[in-house]
Motif scaffolding. Structure first.
Motif, PDB file in Angstrom:
ATOM      1  N   ASN A  28       7.656  12.700   3.016  1.00 35.63           N
ATOM      2  CA  ASN A  28       8.993  12.339   2.538  1.00 35.63           C
ATOM      3  C   ASN A  28       9.401  10.955   3.049  1.00 35.63           C
ATOM      4  N   LEU A  29       9.126  10.702   4.330  1.00 35.01           N
ATOM      5  CA  LEU A  29       9.496   9.414   4.913  1.00 35.01           C
ATOM      6  C   LEU A  29       8.649   8.287   4.325  1.00 35.01           C
ATOM      7  N   VAL A  75       1.594   7.667   4.690  1.00 42.54           N
ATOM      8  CA  VAL A  75       1.710   8.958   5.370  1.00 42.54           C
ATOM      9  C   VAL A  75       1.014   8.899   6.726  1.00 42.54           C
ATOM     10  N   ASN A  76      -0.166   8.296   6.773  1.00 44.48           N
ATOM     11  CA  ASN A  76      -0.897   8.191   8.039  1.00 44.48           C
ATOM     12  C   ASN A  76      -0.134   7.367   9.065  1.00 44.48           C
ATOM     13  N   GLU A  77       0.530   6.315   8.611  1.00 48.02           N
ATOM     14  CA  GLU A  77       1.314   5.478   9.524  1.00 48.02           C
ATOM     15  C   GLU A  77       2.523   6.244  10.060  1.00 48.02           C
ATOM     16  N   VAL A  78       3.152   7.039   9.206  1.00 47.49           N
ATOM     17  CA  VAL A  78       4.296   7.846   9.651  1.00 47.49           C
ATOM     18  C   VAL A  78       3.828   8.874  10.680  1.00 47.49           C
ATOM     19  N   GLU A  79       2.652   9.439  10.459  1.00 46.36           N
ATOM     20  CA  GLU A  79       2.106  10.399  11.424  1.00 46.36           C
ATOM     21  C   GLU A  79       1.832   9.721  12.765  1.00 46.36           C
ATOM     22  N   ALA A  80       1.358   8.461  12.726  1.00 41.10           N
ATOM     23  CA  ALA A  80       1.137   7.710  13.959  1.00 41.10           C
ATOM     24  C   ALA A  80       2.471   7.428  14.646  1.00 41.10           C
ATOM     25  N   LEU A  81       3.492   7.144  13.848  1.00 45.39           N
ATOM     26  CA  LEU A  81       4.831   6.916  14.410  1.00 45.39           C
ATOM     27  C   LEU A  81       5.375   8.195  15.037  1.00 45.39           C
ATOM     28  N   TYR A  82       5.012   9.343  14.472  1.00 48.06           N
ATOM     29  CA  TYR A  82       5.477  10.603  15.060  1.00 48.06           C
ATOM     30  C   TYR A  82       4.864  10.817  16.437  1.00 48.06           C
ATOM     31  N   ASP A  83       3.593  10.453  16.587  1.00 48.51           N
ATOM     32  CA  ASP A  83       2.960  10.551  17.908  1.00 48.51           C
ATOM     33  C   ASP A  83       3.683   9.650  18.901  1.00 48.51           C
ATOM     34  N   LEU A  84       4.041   8.451  18.447  1.00 50.31           N
ATOM     35  CA  LEU A  84       4.780   7.518  19.295  1.00 50.31           C
ATOM     36  C   LEU A  84       6.163   8.070  19.616  1.00 50.31           C
ATOM     37  N   PHE A  85       6.816   8.618  18.588  1.00 48.44           N
ATOM     38  CA  PHE A  85       8.153   9.174  18.765  1.00 48.44           C
ATOM     39  C   PHE A  85       8.143  10.309  19.781  1.00 48.44           C
ATOM     40  N   LYS A  86       7.153  11.196  19.691  1.00 47.57           N
ATOM     41  CA  LYS A  86       7.058  12.314  20.645  1.00 47.57           C
ATOM     42  C   LYS A  86       6.912  11.801  22.073  1.00 47.57           C
ATOM     43  N   LYS A 144       1.715  -2.983  10.692  1.00 46.92           N
ATOM     44  CA  LYS A 144       0.665  -2.794   9.690  1.00 46.92           C
ATOM     45  C   LYS A 144      -0.562  -2.124  10.303  1.00 46.92           C
ATOM     46  N   GLU A 145      -0.660  -2.207  11.619  1.00 42.04           N
ATOM     47  CA  GLU A 145      -1.757  -1.567  12.335  1.00 42.04           C
ATOM     48  C   GLU A 145      -1.171  -0.826  13.527  1.00 42.04           C
ATOM     49  N   LEU A 146      -0.627   0.326  13.242  1.00 41.75           N
ATOM     50  CA  LEU A 146       0.125   1.061  14.241  1.00 41.75           C
ATOM     51  C   LEU A 146      -0.735   1.567  15.395  1.00 41.75           C
ATOM     52  N   THR A 147      -0.184   1.428  16.599  1.00 38.40           N
ATOM     53  CA  THR A 147      -0.811   1.995  17.789  1.00 38.40           C
ATOM     54  C   THR A 147       0.263   2.780  18.508  1.00 38.40           C
ATOM     55  N   LEU A 148      -0.086   3.328  19.660  1.00 29.93           N
ATOM     56  CA  LEU A 148       0.903   4.080  20.429  1.00 29.93           C
ATOM     57  C   LEU A 148       1.694   3.169  21.365  1.00 29.93           C
ATOM     58  N   ALA A 149       1.476   1.876  21.265  1.00 31.18           N
ATOM     59  CA  ALA A 149       2.260   0.933  22.072  1.00 31.18           C
ATOM     60  C   ALA A 149       3.590   0.705  21.380  1.00 31.18           C
ATOM     61  N   PHE A 150       4.656   0.771  22.125  1.00 31.40           N
ATOM     62  CA  PHE A 150       5.975   0.629  21.512  1.00 31.40           C
ATOM     63  C   PHE A 150       6.181  -0.786  20.997  1.00 31.40           C
ATOM     64  N   PRO A 151       6.575  -0.951  19.730  1.00 31.93           N
ATOM     65  CA  PRO A 151       6.812  -2.290  19.184  1.00 31.93           C
ATOM     66  C   PRO A 151       7.910  -3.001  19.965  1.00 31.93           C
ATOM     67  N   SER A 152       7.660  -4.228  20.329  1.00 35.50           N
ATOM     68  CA  SER A 152       8.643  -4.990  21.091  1.00 35.50           C
ATOM     69  C   SER A 152       9.575  -5.752  20.170  1.00 35.50           C
ATOM     70  N   PHE A 153      10.870  -5.561  20.400  1.00 38.43           N
ATOM     71  CA  PHE A 153      11.852  -6.267  19.589  1.00 38.43           C
ATOM     72  C   PHE A 153      12.309  -7.556  20.262  1.00 38.43           C
ATOM     73  N   VAL A 154      11.833  -7.798  21.464  1.00 36.95           N
ATOM     74  CA  VAL A 154      12.365  -8.934  22.220  1.00 36.95           C
ATOM     75  C   VAL A 154      11.357 -10.050  22.433  1.00 36.95           C
ATOM     76  N   MET A 155      10.111  -9.834  22.037  1.00 35.54           N
ATOM     77  CA  MET A 155       9.099 -10.858  22.278  1.00 35.54           C
ATOM     78  C   MET A 155       9.268 -12.071  21.381  1.00 35.54           C
ATOM     79  N   ASN A 156       9.784 -11.857  20.161  1.00 34.41           N
ATOM     80  CA  ASN A 156       9.907 -12.962  19.218  1.00 34.41           C
ATOM     81  C   ASN A 156      11.363 -13.105  18.781  1.00 34.41           C
ATOM     82  N   SER A 157      12.221 -13.372  19.726  1.00 33.63           N
ATOM     83  CA  SER A 157      13.642 -13.451  19.414  1.00 33.63           C
ATOM     84  C   SER A 157      13.955 -14.679  18.583  1.00 33.63           C
ATOM     85  N   GLY A 158      15.135 -14.642  17.974  1.00 32.42           N
ATOM     86  CA  GLY A 158      15.538 -15.762  17.125  1.00 32.42           C
ATOM     87  C   GLY A 158      16.287 -16.843  17.868  1.00 32.42           C
TER      88      GLY A 158
END
Length: 217
Positions: A20-21, A29-40, A193-207
Motif C-alpha cells: 500500500n505504501l 515494495v522491497n524498499e518499504v520492507e527495508a524501511l520497516y526494518d529500519l523503523f523497527k 535509492k539504495e536503502l540500508t539500515l543506516a539512518f538517513p542523515s538530514f543534516v549532512m547536506n544542509s542548505g
C-alpha cells in the motif's frame, strides 16, 4: 480480528502494508520492507512500542536522546503528520518519500517551506529564517557572527519577499527556489535509492551554504 492479525504477524499498531505504501510513494515494495526494518530498529531504541518518539528520533540523528536542536524538532514535527507526538510507520515512509530522488520537486519545495515556517502561519518571516539558519549552522559545526547571519537573512528576504510585506508566502518561496535551485538539494537523499539500515542523515547536506551565496541581481 484486525488486532489479532497484527499480533499474529508480529506487527504493532500503526503498521501499514508495504504494498500500500509503495503504491503511494516512489519506493518499491522491497524498499518499504527495508524501511520497516529500519523503523523497527529506531522505534525500539528506547521504548519498544512500534512508534518513534522524539527522543528516539534525536538518538538516531545525534546519538544523544537529550540533545535539543530546532532543525531536528521541525523535521520530527513534519514527520508526525497526525500531530500526536509520535511517528507511525506510515508517516515515516510517506515523509521520507519526499526526500527520494524521484519525488516531485513541488513536494520538496513545499516541505522545505513548511520546515522554515516555524510558527505555522503560512509564511516565513525574517526571524524564523534567522532561527533556522542559526540552527543549521550550529548542527554543521559552523560559526558565523550574528552580523553575517543577519546579512544572509536580509539578502534572502530582499530577493524572496517580492511583495515587500516583511514575509515570504508560498508563491514567493516557489519563485525564490526557482531562481536558486541549489537551495532544495537538502531535500534529496540519494541513499534512498539504495536503502540500508543506516539512518538517513538530514543534516549532512544542509542548505546553509546555499543561503550564503550572494543574491542574484
Amino acid at each position: 480480528m484486525g488486532c489479532f492479525c497484527l499480533k499474529k504477524l508480529g506487527h504493532k499498531p500503526g503498521y501499514e502494508a508495504p504494498i500500500n505504501l509503495a503504491s503511494e510513494t516512489p519506493f518499491t515494495v522491497n524498499e518499504v520492507e527495508a524501511l520497516y526494518d529500519l523503523f523497527k530498529k529506531l522505534s525500539s531504541s528506547i521504548i519498544d512500542d512500534g512508534l518513534i518518539h522524539k527522543e528516539e528520533f534525536q538518538l538516531a540523528l545525534f546519538k544523544n536522546s537529550n540533545k535539543q536542536n530546532l532543525f531536528a524538532d521541525r523535521i520530527f514535527d513534519l514527520f508526525d503528520i497526525k500531530h500526536n507526538g509520535v511517528i507511525e510507520f506510515g508517516e515515516f515512509v510517506r515523509s521520507l518519500s519526499v526526500f527520494h530522488p524521484n519525488a516531485p520537486e513541488a513536494d520538496k519545495i513545499a516541505f522545505l517551506f513548511r520546515l522554515y515556517d516555524l510558527r505555522q502561519t503560512g509564511c516565513i518571516e525574517a526571524e524564523e529564517l534567522k532561527e533556522m539558519v542559526t540552527a543549521l549552522l550550529c548542527e554543521n559545526n559552523m560559526s558565523l557572527s550574528e552580523d553575517v547571519v543577519d546579512l544572509i537573512v536580509e539578502k534572502t528576504m530582499m530577493e524572496a519577499d517580492t511583495k515587500r510585506d516583511g514575509k515570504i508566502d508560498d508563491e514567493e518561496w516557489k519563485e525564490f527556489v526557482k531562481k536558486n535551485p541549489s537551495i532544495i538539494k537538502i531535500m534529496t537523499l540519494s541513499d534512498l535509492k539504495e536503502l540500508t539500515l543506516a539512518f538517513p542523515s538530514f543534516v549532512m547536506n544542509s542548505g546553509v551554504s546555499d543561503l550564503q551565496q550572494p543574491v542574484k541581481n
